[in-house]
Structures are given as C-alpha cells and as structure tokens.
Design an enzyme around this catalytic site. Structure first.
Site, mmCIF file in Angstrom:
data_model
loop_
_atom_site.group_PDB
_atom_site.id
_atom_site.type_symbol
_atom_site.label_atom_id
_atom_site.label_comp_id
_atom_site.label_asym_id
_atom_site.label_seq_id
_atom_site.Cartn_x
_atom_site.Cartn_y
_atom_site.Cartn_z
ATOM 1 N NE ARG A 1 43.810 7.884 10.753
ATOM 2 C CZ ARG A 1 42.652 8.456 11.050
ATOM 3 N NH1 ARG A 1 42.100 8.304 12.214
ATOM 4 N NH2 ARG A 1 42.043 9.207 10.152
ATOM 5 N N PRO A 2 50.420 7.756 9.870
ATOM 6 C CG PRO A 2 51.916 7.099 8.207
ATOM 7 C CD PRO A 2 50.624 6.715 8.872
ATOM 8 C CB ILE A 3 51.591 13.387 10.378
ATOM 9 C CG1 ILE A 3 52.734 13.298 11.414
ATOM 10 C CG2 ILE A 3 50.267 13.127 11.038
ATOM 11 C CD1 ILE A 3 52.687 14.420 12.432
ATOM 12 C CG ASP A 4 54.647 9.991 5.773
ATOM 13 O OD1 ASP A 4 53.468 9.928 6.188
ATOM 14 O OD2 ASP A 4 55.046 9.338 4.797
ATOM 15 C CG ASP B 1 35.224 8.060 7.420
ATOM 16 O OD1 ASP B 1 36.250 7.411 7.708
ATOM 17 O OD2 ASP B 1 35.192 9.307 7.426
ATOM 18 C CE LYS C 1 34.946 13.234 13.206
ATOM 19 N NZ LYS C 1 35.831 12.897 12.087
ATOM 20 C CG ASN C 2 35.559 14.053 8.447
ATOM 21 O OD1 ASN C 2 35.703 14.176 9.662
ATOM 22 N ND2 ASN C 2 35.644 12.879 7.842
ATOM 23 C CB CYS D 1 39.630 6.719 14.961
ATOM 24 S SG CYS D 1 37.986 7.302 15.308
ATOM 25 N NE ARG E 1 45.348 11.129 10.342
ATOM 26 C CZ ARG E 1 46.629 10.918 10.073
ATOM 27 N NH1 ARG E 1 47.438 10.568 11.034
ATOM 28 N NH2 ARG E 1 47.098 11.068 8.853
ATOM 29 N NE ARG F 1 36.861 11.521 17.861
ATOM 30 C CZ ARG F 1 37.869 11.117 17.095
ATOM 31 N NH1 ARG F 1 38.329 9.897 17.208
ATOM 32 N NH2 ARG F 1 38.423 11.915 16.225
ATOM 33 C CB ILE G 1 41.476 4.429 2.887
ATOM 34 C CG1 ILE G 1 40.614 4.450 1.615
ATOM 35 C CG2 ILE G 1 41.987 5.830 3.250
ATOM 36 C CD1 ILE G 1 41.260 5.026 0.394
HETATM 37 C C1 UD1 Z 1 40.245 12.106 6.690
HETATM 38 C C2 UD1 Z 1 38.962 11.989 7.463
HETATM 39 C C3 UD1 Z 1 38.650 10.546 7.784
HETATM 40 C C4 UD1 Z 1 38.639 9.735 6.502
HETATM 41 C C5 UD1 Z 1 39.919 9.953 5.717
HETATM 42 C C6 UD1 Z 1 39.911 9.262 4.371
HETATM 43 C C7 UD1 Z 1 38.864 14.065 8.705
HETATM 44 C C8 UD1 Z 1 38.921 14.736 10.028
HETATM 45 N N1 UD1 Z 1 39.083 12.750 8.697
HETATM 46 O O1 UD1 Z 1 41.274 11.609 7.539
HETATM 47 O O2 UD1 Z 1 37.376 10.478 8.420
HETATM 48 O O3 UD1 Z 1 38.504 8.372 6.826
HETATM 49 O O4 UD1 Z 1 40.151 11.351 5.499
HETATM 50 O O5 UD1 Z 1 38.875 9.740 3.589
HETATM 51 O O6 UD1 Z 1 38.562 14.675 7.695
HETATM 52 N N2 UD1 Z 1 48.757 8.940 5.353
HETATM 53 C C9 UD1 Z 1 50.129 8.789 5.417
HETATM 54 N N3 UD1 Z 1 50.891 9.892 5.676
HETATM 55 C C10 UD1 Z 1 50.352 11.121 5.875
HETATM 56 C C11 UD1 Z 1 48.949 11.275 5.800
HETATM 57 C C12 UD1 Z 1 48.173 10.159 5.536
HETATM 58 O O7 UD1 Z 1 50.642 7.689 5.240
HETATM 59 O O8 UD1 Z 1 51.108 12.081 6.110
HETATM 60 C C13 UD1 Z 1 47.907 7.757 5.064
HETATM 61 C C14 UD1 Z 1 47.001 7.405 6.235
HETATM 62 O O9 UD1 Z 1 47.671 6.615 7.201
HETATM 63 C C15 UD1 Z 1 45.909 6.642 5.535
HETATM 64 C C16 UD1 Z 1 45.797 7.378 4.181
HETATM 65 O O10 UD1 Z 1 47.022 8.069 4.003
HETATM 66 O O11 UD1 Z 1 46.293 5.323 5.308
HETATM 67 C C17 UD1 Z 1 44.638 8.345 4.097
HETATM 68 O O12 UD1 Z 1 44.761 9.322 5.092
HETATM 69 P P1 UD1 Z 1 44.167 10.800 4.949
HETATM 70 O O13 UD1 Z 1 43.498 10.952 3.615
HETATM 71 O O14 UD1 Z 1 45.238 11.745 5.318
HETATM 72 O O15 UD1 Z 1 43.056 10.789 6.065
HETATM 73 P P2 UD1 Z 1 42.799 11.886 7.171
HETATM 74 O O16 UD1 Z 1 42.922 13.238 6.583
HETATM 75 O O17 UD1 Z 1 43.563 11.548 8.389
#
Ligand code: UD1
Length: 417
Positions: A121-124, A305, A22-23, A116, A92, A397, A327
């Site tokens: 899970r911010p996107i900053d 995961d 999936k990922n 989920c 997401r 999913r 994480i």
């Molecule tokens: C991806 C995977 C998810 C997996 C995760 C960690 C996909 C579709 N999903 O999620 O299954 O659990 O990697 O291996 O591939 N964060 C911030 N700001 C940001 C981005 C992330 O604070 O802008 C934080 C998140 O809240 C979290 C951590 O960084 O605490 C890791 O997130 P990230 O590695 O970005 O995970 P995803 O890409 O969302």
C-alpha cells in the site's frame, strides 16, 4: 484480546438497519478542516477509525462533539501542524490529512500512515500528485514533512484510480489558486460523497462520479451540514451472511444504488432478492452455487472489501470457485484460518481456488485485519459448533456493532474477553 463467540449452524432470519459508511465518513472529517467554522455530519458511524480521526482533529486544535451519530467539528482555530503518530499509524486513511492540512495551513508533518496489513500500500500517487500542485516533501525517518507556499491548480493524471489519492488531491485543490483537472480519478461513491460535501460548502467541482474531475479553487468554504450514506460494505457483509446460512434477511436503509455488483453476485450464488426503495430482502434458501470465476474491480465492479466475506460463502458452495484479487496484492490472509476450519482453499499469487466443502467446523481463530475478520464471522455462522474469533478490535474499525446487528438477524453470537 477481545473476541467474538459464535455458535454456528443456524439459519439467519430477521431484519437489520445499516450504519453510516466508514469510508464515506472518514474523508469528511479531513475535509472539515478546510472550513473555518462548524461542520455537522449526521449518520456518522461510531467505529474506532472515526474515533482515531477525532483524536487527530482534537490534537490540531479542533473542537469536536460526537453525540449519538451526530458529529460536530469546529475547525475555527488550528494550532498545530504535526499529526499525532499514535493515531496516524493505526489508519491508512489518515494520509488524506496531508491534502487538507496543506490547503488550510500550508504545511503538515505526518508519520507514514498505517492501516490494515494488506500488501505494501504505497502512497507514491498521493505524493506525486501533490507535488504537481507545488508541494515540497521532506522525509526524516518515518515522518513526512510537506509544505507549500501557495497551492496552484494543475493537470494530474493518475496511473491507477486510487480512491485515497483522488480524495487527497480534491481536498488540496478546492482552495488552490486556479483549476485542477484529475484524469483517471477514482469513481468510488466515497469520492463522490466527499465532493458533494465540499460542493455543499461552496467548492466548485465538476465531473463528480466520472474519471475526470475539474476543480476550480475558491477563496473559502462555508459552514455546512451533511448526512453520511449507509455503508455498502456492511450491507454486503450481512447479505453474504444471509446467503451463507441459507437465511432470510431484510436490510433497511441500504445504499441499493451503489450495490449492483454485489447484488448480481448474490443472484449468481442462487439467492433471490426483492428490492423496494432502500430495503433489500434476501432469500438465501438456494444460495449454494459456486462462482466459476470472479475478480475484484474498481467501482462499479465487485469491491475488494467484500472479497474475503465472499470467499467464506464460497467455502461451502456446491462446486469449485475462483477468485482473483486485482486491487490489493495481499488480501488472502484469511485463507489460512478458513482452511483450519475445514475449507479447501488454494491460493497462488493473486488467485484463490476454492473447493466447496459440505461442512466447516467451529474452532478458535484469529482475525488479522478488518474484512478478513468479517469473513471469519461468516465462517463462524456457517460452521458446526462453536467458533471463537480473537481480534475483535480489527472488526470494530469498520463495523459499529457486528454482534448487535447479527443478533437482530437471529445469530447466536456474543462478545467475550
Ligand atoms: C480505499 C478504502 C479501502 C478500499 C480501497 C479500494 C478507505 C479508507 N479505504 O483505500 O477500504 O479497499 O479504497 O477500493 O476509503 N496505490 C499505490 N500508490 C498510491 C495509492 C494506492 O500503489 O499512492 C495502490 C494500493 O497499494 C492498492 C491500489 O492502489 O493496490 C488501490 O488503493 P486505493 O484505491 O488508494 O485504496 P485506499 O484509498 O487506500
């Protein structure tokens, strides 16, 4: 609500082949819009997150055909830069369309992505990194608008190796002017895979699989074909299910090279493993050990995961285990349901203390998210009597057909309404 019915208490025994990841697949769908032509993606899993991504692609003008596990995306004409809220909100990973759309169309409008319910899970990091490439953002209510006159390569440092942010930057950078260097990049195989796909299409990327990626922008990418790797999380779930039921399980088509931390964990649980090529045989007869302490880590550490599925196994281990989640801050939502089934798990902040019990009992439970749902399936297989798990749609999913797969392993499991 669609559910899963399990009659638990029997030992799993059988073999199953592992679906595409999936990922790894999701970012390939976003990457396909960088190619003004056809991308062919083989071994693409038929899961709801992929179907949602396809809806997004179709809404912006791509022509998509998905026959069996072969996905063909024709992104010659893109006619719309507003992504549909309905599909963006459920997933997401739709956030990675920002980088790809900016590279292709120089603008995009997207509702804050969903996914989920595991923490804020911010996107900053995504947004700050794209700003470094020249992107300007506006916010209106829950919608983000992004535009750029020209993407220009830059040096970007990620304070945490975010998988999604790394992918997003790579997607924006492959067609940017000049060179982008990402320091502190995620090393997850799912980042490696999208880089390999792009490389095959003509992108110039160095340092793949390391924490420093160097991307030299090119003028255009060519049509390409690519095969999705098998899913390491699905493979891990089924091995943990085998260990939990003290069973004998053979996985075919497993991404063994990506699974070191899980295989080590299974050995620590007491399972015996035999590996040959892409086949893993697990004998779980003695997989009853507790794990005094473990924590989730970025790759190659133990994947977050698989934390909930592991917790379900430890719920019936012989002794006390501790899991620390490093994480995502809110990834213990399944504890409540496991405890209702008879587990003794005490959670405080990002740690869970698990007292192994002799038996779990079947009952009606509810999945609230994807991997927590998989953990409840494992608990249902372990439990005496019948377990009904509501919320199958969350599990779908990421798992193409968990009922089909576990039946291959001899589980007494079926879908119900
Ligand atoms: C991806 C995977 C998810 C997996 C995760 C960690 C996909 C579709 N999903 O999620 O299954 O659990 O990697 O291996 O591939 N964060 C911030 N700001 C940001 C981005 C992330 O604070 O802008 C934080 C998140 O809240 C979290 C951590 O960084 O605490 C890791 O997130 P990230 O590695 O970005 O995970 P995803 O890409 O969302």
């Amino acid at each position: 609500m669609k559910s899963i019915d399990i009659t638990g208490g029997n030992t799993l025994c059988g073999e199953v082949s592992i679906q595409g990841s999936k990922n790894a697949a999701l970012p390939l769908l976003a990457a396909s819009i960088l190619i003004r032509g056809v991308s062919v993606i083989h071994n693409c899993p038929r899961i709801t997150d992929i179907f949602s991504m396809i809806k997004i692609l179709e809404s912006i003008g791509c022509k998509v055909s998905f026959i069996g596990h072969c996905l063909e995306i024709d992104a010659k004409d893109i006619c719309n830069t507003v992504l549909p809220e309905e599909y963006v909100k459920v997933m997401r990973s739709s956030i990675i369309f920002i980088g790809a759309m900016l590279a292709r169309e120089k603008e995009v409008s997207i509702h804050y992505p969903g996914g989920c319910v595991i923490g804020d899970r911010p996107i900053d990091m995504h947004l700050e990194a794209l700003q470094r490439l020249g992107v300007e953002f506006t916010e209106e209510g829950e919608t983000i608008g992004a535009s750029v006159r020209e993407l220009v390569g830059s040096e970007i440092f990620l304070p945490f190796p975010s998988v999604g942010a790394t992918q997003n930057i790579v997607l924006a950078a492959v067609l940017a002017k000049g060179t982008t260097v990402i320091k502190g990049a995620a090393k997850e195989p799912e980042v490696t895979e999208v880089c390999r796909f792009l490389q095959k299409a003509g992108a110039r990327i160095q340092g793949i699989g390391t924490e420093t990626l160097e991307i030299e922008g090119v003028a255009a990418l060519q049509e390409t074909e690519f095969t999705v790797v098998p899913d390491r999380i699905v493979a891990g779930t089924y091995l943990l299910a085998g260990a939990a039921t003290r069973g004998a399980v053979l996985l075919e088509n497993a991404p063994v090279w990506q699974m070191d931390s899980l295989l080590l964990m299974l050995r620590n649980l007491g399972a015996k493993l035999h590996i040959e090529g892409d086949k893993i045989f697990l004998n779980g007869e003695e997989a009853d050990k507790s794990i005094p302490f473990m924590e989730t880590r970025v790759y190659p550490g133990f994947p977050t995961d698989l934390q909930s599925p592991l917790m379900a196994v430890l719920a019936r281990a012989d002794g006390i285990s501790i899991i620390r989640e490093t994480i995502f801050e809110d990834r213990f939502r399944v504890v409540k349901e496991l405890n209702r089934m008879g587990a003794r798990i005490f959670q405080k902040e990002n740690q869970a203390l698990i007292y192994g019990v002799k038996r779990l009992g079947g009952m009606d439970v509810e999945a609230e998210e994807l991997r927590g749902g998989a953990a409840l399936v494992i608990a249902g297989l372990l439990a005496e009597g019948r377990t009904k798990i509501a919320g199958l749609s969350y599990i779908e999913r990421g798992y193409e057909d968990i009922v089909r797969d576990l039946r291959c392993l001899g589980a007494k499991i079926e879908k119900s309404e």
